[in-house]
Design a protein around this motif. Structure first.
Motif, short mmCIF file in Angstrom:
data_model
loop_
_atom_site.label_atom_id
_atom_site.label_comp_id
_atom_site.label_asym_id
_atom_site.label_seq_id
_atom_site.Cartn_x
_atom_site.Cartn_y
_atom_site.Cartn_z
N VAL B 160 39.18 33.91 45.36
CA VAL B 160 38.74 34.85 46.38
C VAL B 160 37.99 36.02 45.76
O VAL B 160 36.93 36.42 46.24
CB VAL B 160 39.95 35.35 47.20
CG1 VAL B 160 39.53 36.46 48.13
CG2 VAL B 160 40.55 34.20 47.98
N PHE B 161 38.56 36.56 44.67
CA PHE B 161 38.00 37.80 44.13
C PHE B 161 37.09 37.56 42.93
O PHE B 161 36.38 38.49 42.51
CB PHE B 161 39.12 38.75 43.72
CG PHE B 161 39.99 39.15 44.88
CD1 PHE B 161 39.55 40.09 45.80
CD2 PHE B 161 41.23 38.59 45.07
CE1 PHE B 161 40.33 40.45 46.87
CE2 PHE B 161 42.02 38.95 46.14
CZ PHE B 161 41.58 39.88 47.04
N GLY B 162 37.16 36.38 42.33
CA GLY B 162 36.33 36.12 41.17
C GLY B 162 36.77 36.89 39.94
O GLY B 162 36.03 37.04 38.99
N SER B 163 37.99 37.39 39.98
CA SER B 163 38.50 38.11 38.82
C SER B 163 40.01 38.03 38.87
O SER B 163 40.61 37.76 39.91
CB SER B 163 38.04 39.56 38.85
OG SER B 163 38.74 40.30 37.87
N VAL B 164 40.64 38.25 37.73
CA VAL B 164 42.09 38.28 37.73
C VAL B 164 42.60 39.65 37.31
O VAL B 164 43.78 39.85 37.15
CB VAL B 164 42.68 37.20 36.79
CG1 VAL B 164 42.47 35.83 37.38
CG2 VAL B 164 42.07 37.29 35.42
N ASN B 165 41.65 40.56 37.11
CA ASN B 165 42.05 41.90 36.71
C ASN B 165 42.65 42.65 37.90
O ASN B 165 42.09 42.64 38.99
CB ASN B 165 40.83 42.64 36.17
CG ASN B 165 41.20 43.96 35.57
OD1 ASN B 165 41.51 44.89 36.30
ND2 ASN B 165 41.18 44.05 34.26
N PHE B 166 43.78 43.30 37.68
CA PHE B 166 44.47 43.97 38.79
C PHE B 166 43.56 44.96 39.51
O PHE B 166 43.41 44.93 40.73
CB PHE B 166 45.71 44.71 38.28
CG PHE B 166 46.84 43.79 37.90
CD1 PHE B 166 47.09 42.63 38.63
CD2 PHE B 166 47.67 44.09 36.84
CE1 PHE B 166 48.13 41.79 38.29
CE2 PHE B 166 48.71 43.26 36.49
CZ PHE B 166 48.94 42.10 37.21
N ASP B 167 42.95 45.84 38.72
CA ASP B 167 42.17 46.91 39.35
C ASP B 167 41.03 46.34 40.18
O ASP B 167 40.78 46.76 41.31
CB ASP B 167 41.62 47.85 38.28
CG ASP B 167 42.75 48.58 37.57
OD1 ASP B 167 43.83 48.67 38.19
OD2 ASP B 167 42.56 49.02 36.43
N VAL B 168 40.36 45.35 39.59
CA VAL B 168 39.23 44.75 40.30
C VAL B 168 39.71 44.12 41.60
O VAL B 168 39.12 44.31 42.67
CB VAL B 168 38.54 43.70 39.41
CG1 VAL B 168 37.42 43.02 40.17
CG2 VAL B 168 38.04 44.33 38.14
N VAL B 169 40.80 43.37 41.49
CA VAL B 169 41.30 42.66 42.66
C VAL B 169 41.74 43.64 43.74
O VAL B 169 41.34 43.55 44.90
CB VAL B 169 42.47 41.73 42.26
CG1 VAL B 169 43.14 41.17 43.50
CG2 VAL B 169 41.96 40.61 41.38
N PHE B 170 42.53 44.63 43.34
CA PHE B 170 43.11 45.53 44.34
C PHE B 170 42.04 46.37 45.02
O PHE B 170 42.15 46.72 46.19
CB PHE B 170 44.17 46.42 43.71
CG PHE B 170 45.34 45.64 43.17
CD1 PHE B 170 45.64 44.38 43.70
CD2 PHE B 170 46.12 46.12 42.14
CE1 PHE B 170 46.70 43.64 43.21
CE2 PHE B 170 47.18 45.38 41.66
CZ PHE B 170 47.47 44.14 42.18
N ASN B 171 40.96 46.64 44.27
CA ASN B 171 39.90 47.43 44.88
C ASN B 171 39.05 46.62 45.84
O ASN B 171 38.29 47.18 46.62
CB ASN B 171 39.01 48.05 43.80
CG ASN B 171 39.73 49.16 43.08
OD1 ASN B 171 40.59 49.83 43.68
ND2 ASN B 171 39.44 49.35 41.81
N ALA B 172 39.15 45.30 45.72
CA ALA B 172 38.27 44.46 46.53
C ALA B 172 39.00 43.88 47.73
O ALA B 172 38.45 43.02 48.42
CB ALA B 172 37.69 43.34 45.68
N ILE B 173 40.22 44.33 47.97
CA ILE B 173 40.98 43.72 49.05
C ILE B 173 40.34 43.99 50.41
O ILE B 173 40.18 43.09 51.24
CB ILE B 173 42.43 44.22 49.03
CG1 ILE B 173 43.14 43.59 47.85
CG2 ILE B 173 43.15 43.86 50.32
CD1 ILE B 173 44.49 44.13 47.61
N ALA B 174 39.92 45.22 50.60
CA ALA B 174 39.41 45.61 51.91
C ALA B 174 38.25 44.72 52.33
O ALA B 174 38.20 44.21 53.45
CB ALA B 174 38.97 47.07 51.88
N GLU B 175 37.32 44.49 51.39
CA GLU B 175 36.14 43.72 51.78
C GLU B 175 36.43 42.23 51.95
O GLU B 175 35.60 41.51 52.48
CB GLU B 175 35.02 43.93 50.75
CG GLU B 175 35.38 43.53 49.36
CD GLU B 175 34.63 44.37 48.33
OE1 GLU B 175 33.84 43.78 47.60
OE2 GLU B 175 34.84 45.60 48.26
N ASN B 176 37.60 41.79 51.48
CA ASN B 176 37.93 40.38 51.63
C ASN B 176 38.99 40.13 52.69
O ASN B 176 39.50 39.02 52.80
CB ASN B 176 38.43 39.82 50.30
CG ASN B 176 37.29 39.59 49.34
OD1 ASN B 176 36.41 38.78 49.60
ND2 ASN B 176 37.27 40.32 48.25
#
Lengths: 199, 660, 477
Positions: B160-176
């Motif tokens: 879904v996020f194309g990354s496994v990094n916590f910060d990247v993932v958590f910051n991209a939740i809203a748009e997904n």
């Protein structure tokens, strides 16, 4: 016309003799047929105007190699009949493979004749075979010629390594000692009394 | 031994420093050590992400681990494989630290599997014991079920996020948040799906209902291991995961509701089973299971800080309880059956005292509804959870009010079984082998020091850290957890909690009841007083019931005899056999799986795969080798013949395409 | 003139010193084989390095008969080094077997001269001369132990079959000459690019078949097991390394040079040779009990893998072949250095079962040999893995996935017999006492082992080496 007839004659003899090399019962006959093959090939060379090669073939292959073969065959006691037993076992399959190869070569030949048909043309300048060789052998092909010399050297080393043995009690010729002999070392003055011999 | 323990004490001290620096000084760090994986878009680092959440876990892991190491000196003193034991313990600690410090899902997964492995090795530590081997396999297999969930979750995150990094993932939740993914033939909201899959992993590791079966059996391991892994640290990894991924759960209300219900049910279920268990360690194991349920439903209703707080305090008092139990077992020559104990308080006075402290802590004794914070550790954290559930309940969350009432009921049971344990073990008459009793002795100092330190933690951890964990004093969490309960949990009316914690509830105590019980219905910091008092009341009730049953007259001995004579009632047996869950699994899953396995093995593996695969190829190869060596006859003309065949065939092949 | 000399300094060095050593040895009163050996090793090292000392000159000479480019520089370096290593590890064997004669060193020098002519040949004529010079020396070396029936038989078989292969090669060369009218690669390439007639293609196939014999690719591999088994062990070690590499390099030069425009045609030939070699090598080795026969099949299979790389027909393919063959050659030297170290009371170790319990009697040797086995199998992080990796990737990129799959299957089958060796070394009970090995051998084994594992993987070595090989491969195109 004569050339054409001689070509086919020589070619036929060459192939037939080659066949007889493997078909003959007596190994000495085989070698004889081999010599015939070489001669026919030499004849073909002459027809193409390569007289030097033809004579080389006769001298080297007939004069040296084949005769060597003859010596070997006569000196070694090899039971050729037994050897041919295995050969005949595979003859069917062998003929098949030979047939296929022949067919393939015929195809190659056919395309040569039908497609472009380029033929070997003799050089325009009228030089003899030997002169033509001489022009390139030590110039254009000097490197390869030298290398070929080394090939022969290697073969010579090989022959010596594999066969030469230093055995004690064998009389050998020693050129250096022969030449460095003096009267003193080479001669012994003995007074021989009649009727007694040397010793 | 000395090396591992020494280093662990060092790291324990350092982790307290880290907690101070991060929690108070906000010196978060995200240190990339090196690039671990770089495959296509998949990038994962070895990294240390230190925020307050991690720091808390560091403190818990390192402190308990250090104390357990020390304790093991005494407990394992007569063991012949000590180096193995200590290296396993250290391996576990390493993996656990990897888990909590990671900044991406992959490293977390690595640590996750690492602790699973260490747990497996330590449960099966007494490898000569059949039950220990079976238990270790059970733990490993059960965890595997959860790990599949976690692995799928991590993969979904990457998808879904194309990354496994916590910060990247958590910051991209809203748009997904509106993405939908097909899974098992159905379409799910991507975030909900991730949340659910991750929670399955958490369920496995934290022994939630359905996947809880391994935890009680894990008590086959040495007791220090039970204290460290199966009480204080590893089993809380699931809670940690949910808190770490709180941003995801904020955006997944359905899954959060499910977590709440599941946690609450586990809390109740495990507590009921604990009521009747006779093995001292199993009681505590089910108690752990139950407390983990508390943590989950706290996280489920969005009170992540409460969950973490309970995790923190629980680590101290549960480790304490286990180590005390270990001390008792050590004293009684590895006797674990409470029916054969009793009245040993005089033999092991310090252990007894520590156990009492632990029990007071777990049952949550303290004075509610006053400004001064007085009480044992469990009082603060458990009550905070129950209050959170109440808030969720009155705000309209069905699972919230379910959790609230279950929490209250479970608290009653917790109190009962905890005191039952005390009474059966330390009071009454000794019921076991006389010889053992005579030789019973207090444990050596290396075992008592950890008990003392943990007792201190069990008493003070709640009171001291309450304002930080719950009140977020000095911005303790600093964004590591949602400080105001986030949008997804609007239902909870977060300000109640905050107000309660901060002690600045003015404006909330608006409802003024009158009448005889007005005192109870009037609010204190936003809560009706009865809510605040209820946990204490049920705790005391539990104590009372236990006292009546086990201290009056013949006490424990009578109950034991009754059960032996009558075989116990159906409810008793139902609980004693843990709701027959193991039997159910055995009939359905284990037998079924074995049958399926048989089919795969006999037909699939032996006939099809081995037959056509390795064995078939091997047979083919061996046959060909024989034929080849026949051709390799040694005759020259054979060789020459093969060469000519080769030439003819290759020319034919090439001419086939040339068409000459 | 001076330029020509600098171009062919490597060959000149070899030819001059070989002849010098020959006459020195012939006229010496006593046996000077030890001195000649060390001197010859020095000559080989000089030969390997002189191209670099002179700044890697490039160009052609002898009217285009020979070409010097990065490719031939790389090959000269590698051939020289591996021949020097082979010469070193032959010492103790020949001495203990009382076979030590100075001619061996001289033959190795001439053989290397032949190989160096092969790898820089630019006409069919120099190609043939190079091959013959190399082969003749090899025939003699195979039969060097002339009192042994097996060695003589090996030499004879090798010679007769080699003659047949030369016949094939000459037949192909004459066809090509007939259809293109030239012996020079550049001219042949020009004619081929205008359209290849069946005559040229048939000639190319014959040529390839003749060369396939030299790399012992199936179905022209039949001599390999017998010759490997019969020859003296160090000679076998030499056979398996440098000559194979030289012939392989020659094939690569031939394929991308004169026949660069008929890739689709020769690709089929190479693929057939590759598949047959891989499987014959892998399967044939299964039932072997003699280590040298086993290594023979192993080398057949490895030639198959190298051909897989070539079959791509791309620059990456040539590069993959060079990397694979370089690693293979290093490994073979190491393995033979190990085999030569193993000496039990009644002679050299020849049977696989003699290795039983090696791990207990000589742990260091067992570790080194095990490492080589794993390397040949292609287990990372050993170098053999990267060899196969770089060999198979170009074929994948060229769309020959199925060929790579077959290669992997063959690798798996092949792994069996390498693992069997390992199992016998580590698992079986000790039966033999091993005699302490001489220092040179141990040193050589350890050096190659270091090369196979840790050293060549270091970035400061692997990166320049790779760019060097890339440059060598690029110079062919």
């Amino acid at each position: 016309m004569l050339t054409v007839i001689s070509f086919y004659l020589l070619a036929f003899v060459a192939v037939a003799a080659a066949f007889m090399v493997i078909a003959a019962r007596n190994p000495v006959h085989s070698v004889m047929y081999l010599i015939l093959t070489f001669f026919s090939a030499a004849g073909l060379f002459i027809l193409m105007g390569a007289e030097f090669l033809a004579l080389l073939l006769v001298m080297v292959y007939v004069g040296a190699v084949a005769v060597l073969f003859l010596f070997v065959v006569m000196m070694l006691d090899v039971d050729f009949v037994e050897m041919k037993q295995g050969f005949l076992n595979n003859i069917g399959f062998g003929l098949l493979v030979a047939g296929i190869l022949l067919l393939e070569m015929l195809m190659v030949g056919a395309t040569y004749v039908w497609k472009d048909g380029s033929t070997v043309v003799a050089r325009g300048d009228e030089v003899s075979n030997i002169e033509a060789f001489g022009r390139v052998l030590y110039t254009d092909y000097a490197g390869v010629f030298e290398a070929a010399g080394f090939v022969l050297l290697v073969a010579m080393i090989g022959a010596i390594v594999l066969t030469l043995r230093d055995r004690d009690g064998v009389r050998k010729q020693d050129a250096m000692s022969q030449m460095s002999r003096t009267k003193e070392t080479g001669m012994e003055m003995v007074d021989i009394e009649p009727g007694h011999g040397v010793g | 031994m000395v090396v591992t323990t020494g280093l662990l004490f060092l790291s324990a001290i350092l982790s307290w420093v880290a907690l101070y620096k991060v929690g108070i000084g906000h010196e978060e760090a995200d240190i990339k050590v090196l690039r671990w994986m770089d495959v296509g878009d998949m990038k994962a680092d070895w990294a240390f992400k230190i925020d307050t959440l991690t720091a808390v876990m560091l403190v818990v892991v390192n402190s308990v681990s250090a104390l357990v190491h020390l304790y093991s000196w005494g407990y394992m003193s007569d063991d012949e494989f000590k180096p193995r034991f200590f290296s396993y313990l250290s391996l576990f600690t390493f993996a656990m630290l990897m888990l909590v410090t990671s900044n991406n899902f992959i490293q977390l997964f690595f640590g996750w599997e690492g602790v699973g492995l260490a747990s497996y090795l330590l449960i099966g530590y007494y490898f000569k014991k059949d039950t220990a081997n079976a238990a270790s396999i059970k733990a490993f297999v059960t965890n595997r079920v959860g790990d599949v969930g976690l692995a799928l979750g991590v993969m979904t995150v990457f998808l879904v996020f194309g990354s496994v990094n916590f910060d990247v993932v958590f910051n991209a939740i809203a748009e997904n948040s509106d993405r939908r993914l097909p899974f098992l033939g159905m379409e799910f909201n991507a975030i909900e799906l991730i949340a659910a899959l991750l929670f399955i992993g958490a369920m496995g590791k934290s022994a939630q209902f359905v996947l809880h079966v391994w935890l009680p059996d894990a008590m086959e391991g040495p007791t220090p291991v039970s204290a460290l892994i199966h009480a204080a640290t590893m089993v809380t990894a699931g809670v940690f995961l949910v808190c770490r991924a709180s941003s995801i759960y904020e955006a997944a209300p359905i899954t959060s509701g499910f977590i709440t219900a599941m946690g609450a049910f586990t809390a109740l279920f495990a507590a009921t089973v604990a009521l009747v268990q006779n093995d001292i360690k199993r009681v505590i194991a089910y108690s752990t299971c139950s407390q983990l349920g508390y943590m989950f439903f706290a996280a489920g209703v969005g009170a992540y800080s409460a969950a973490m707080f309970h995790l923190f305090t629980h680590a101290f008092f549960k480790a304490l309880l286990f180590l005390c139990a270990g001390s008792v077992i050590h004293a009684l020559h590895h006797e674990q059956d409470m029916r054969k104990m009793g009245g040993i308080r005089k033999k092991v006075p310090i252990t007894y005292a520590a156990m009492i402290v632990g029990t007071l802590a777990i049952t949550g004794i303290g004075i509610p509804a006053i400004e001064a914070k007085i009480g044992f550790a469990g009082f603060f954290s458990k009550d905070a959870i129950i209050e959170a559930a109440y808030s969720a309940g009155i705000a309209g969350s069905g699972s919230g009010s379910f959790a609230f009432w279950v929490g209250i009921t479970a608290a009653l049971m917790t109190s009962f079984y905890s005191w039952r344990l005390i009474f059966m073990t330390f009071h009454g008459d000794y019921r076991g082998d006389k010889h053992t009793f005579d030789h019973a002795h207090e444990s050596p100092k290396v075992m008592l020091v950890p008990l003392a330190l943990l007792s201190l933690g069990a008493i003070l951890a709640g009171a001291v850290f309450y304002k930080y964990f719950m009140g977020n004093a000095g911005d303790f969490w600093h964004g590591a957890l949602p400080s105001k309960y986030g949008a997804g949990h609007a239902a909870i009316a977060p300000d109640y909690l905050m107000a309660a914690a901060e002690g600045s509830a003015d404006g909330y105590d608006t409802v003024k009841h009158t009448g005889p019980f007005a005192f109870l219905f009037n609010t204190f910091h936003g809560y009706p007083r009865w809510v605040l008092f209820l946990p204490l009341i049920v705790s005391l009730s539990g104590l009372f019931i236990a006292f009546m049953m086990y201290m009056r007259g013949e006490g424990a001995a009578k109950h034991i005899r009754t059960v032996e004579e009558t075989g116990g009632g159906p409810l008793y047996n139902f609980l004693l056999n843990k709701w027959y869950i193991d039997e159910l699994y055995d009939v359905t899953i284990v037998k079924g799986a074995r049958k399926l396995g048989d089919i795969f093995w006999k037909i699939g593996d032996v006939k099809i795969i081995d037959g056509l695969g390795p064995n078939g190829v091997a047979a083919f190869a061996a046959g060909s080798a024989k034929r080849l060596s026949k051709i390799q006859s040694g005759f020259l003309y054979h060789y020459a013949f093969v060469m000519l065949i080769g030439v003819a065939a290759i020319i034919a092949l090439v001419f086939r395409t040339v068409g000459g | 003139m001076l330029q020509t000399i600098s171009l062919f300094a490597p060959q000149l060095v070899l030819a001059f010193f070989a002849s010098q050593l020959l006459s020195t040895g012939a006229f010496a009163k006593k046996d000077i084989s030890v001195g000649v050996r060390y001197f010859a090793v020095g000559v080989l090292v000089l030969y390997a390095l002189i191209g670099f000392v002179l700044g890697q000159p490039t160009g052609t000479a002898f009217k285009g008969a020979l070409i010097v480019d990065s490719y031939s520089h790389y090959m000269n370096f590698f051939l020289g080094m591996s021949a020097a290593a082979a010469l070193m590890f032959s010492k103790s064997f020949f001495q203990t077997e009382k076979l030590d004669r100075f001619e061996f060193s001289v033959l190795v020098l001439y053989c290397t001269l032949g190989m160096s002519i092969m790898v820089s040949s630019n006409t069919l004529l120099s190609l043939y001369i190079g091959i013959e010079m190399q082969s003749l020396a090899l025939y003699v070396m195979a039969a060097f132990n002339r009192d042994s029936l097996r060695a003589s038989e090996a030499g004879l078989k090798y010679f007769v079959l080699g003659a047949i292969s030369s016949g094939l090669l000459l037949y192909g060369a004459s066809l090509i000459y007939g259809f293109t009218g030239s012996l020079e690669f550049t001219h042949i390439a020009q004619v081929v690019s205008e359209g290849a007639t069946p005559g040229i293609i048939a000639g190319m196939v014959f040529l390839l078949c003749g060369l396939a014999f030299k790399i012992s690719a199936a179905p022209f591999h039949m001599w390999t097991p017998d010759v490997y088994e019969g020859s003296p062990t160090p000679v076998t070690g030499f056979f398996a390394g440098a000559p194979k590499f030289a012939a392989m390099a020659l094939i690569a030069r031939l394929l991308v040079g004169p026949f660069g425009d008929i890739t689709t045609q020769w690709q089929q030939v190479i693929i057939v040779l590759a598949v047959l070699s891989m499987f014959v090598g892998a399967i044939g080795a299964l039932t072997q009990t003699n280590i040298k026969r086993l290594m023979a099949y192993s080398s057949i299979a490895n030639m198959g893998y190298a051909l897989v790389a070539l079959s791509a027909g791309t620059q990456a393919g040539v590069k993959g072949m060079l990397i694979f063959m370089s690693i293979y050659t290093i490994t073979v030297i190491g393995i033979f250095a190990c085999i030569l170290q193993m000496r039990i009371r009644n002679g050299m170790v020849e049977q696989i079962s003699d290795l039983a319990g090696l791990s207990k009697t000589n742990r260091g040797l067992a570790i080194v040999l095990t490492m080589f086995m794993f390397s040949v199998m292609g287990i990372p992080p050993l170098l053999g893995f990267f060899g196969k990796f770089f060999a198979f990737i170009p074929a994948m990129e060229a769309g020959l996935t199925w060929l790579v799959v077959l290669a992997l299957v063959a690798s798996v089958i092949g792994a069996f017999y390498y693992l069997r060796l390992v199992k016998i070394m580590w698992g079986d009970e000790n039966e033999n006492e091993f005699v302490q090995a001489p220092k040179t051998l141990r040193g050589l084994a350890v050096i190659t082992a270091l090369l196979v594992f840790p050293l060549l993987l270091l970035p400061m070595i692997s990166i320049p080496a790779q760019s060097w090989i890339s440059q060598a491969a690029a110079s062919l195109f």
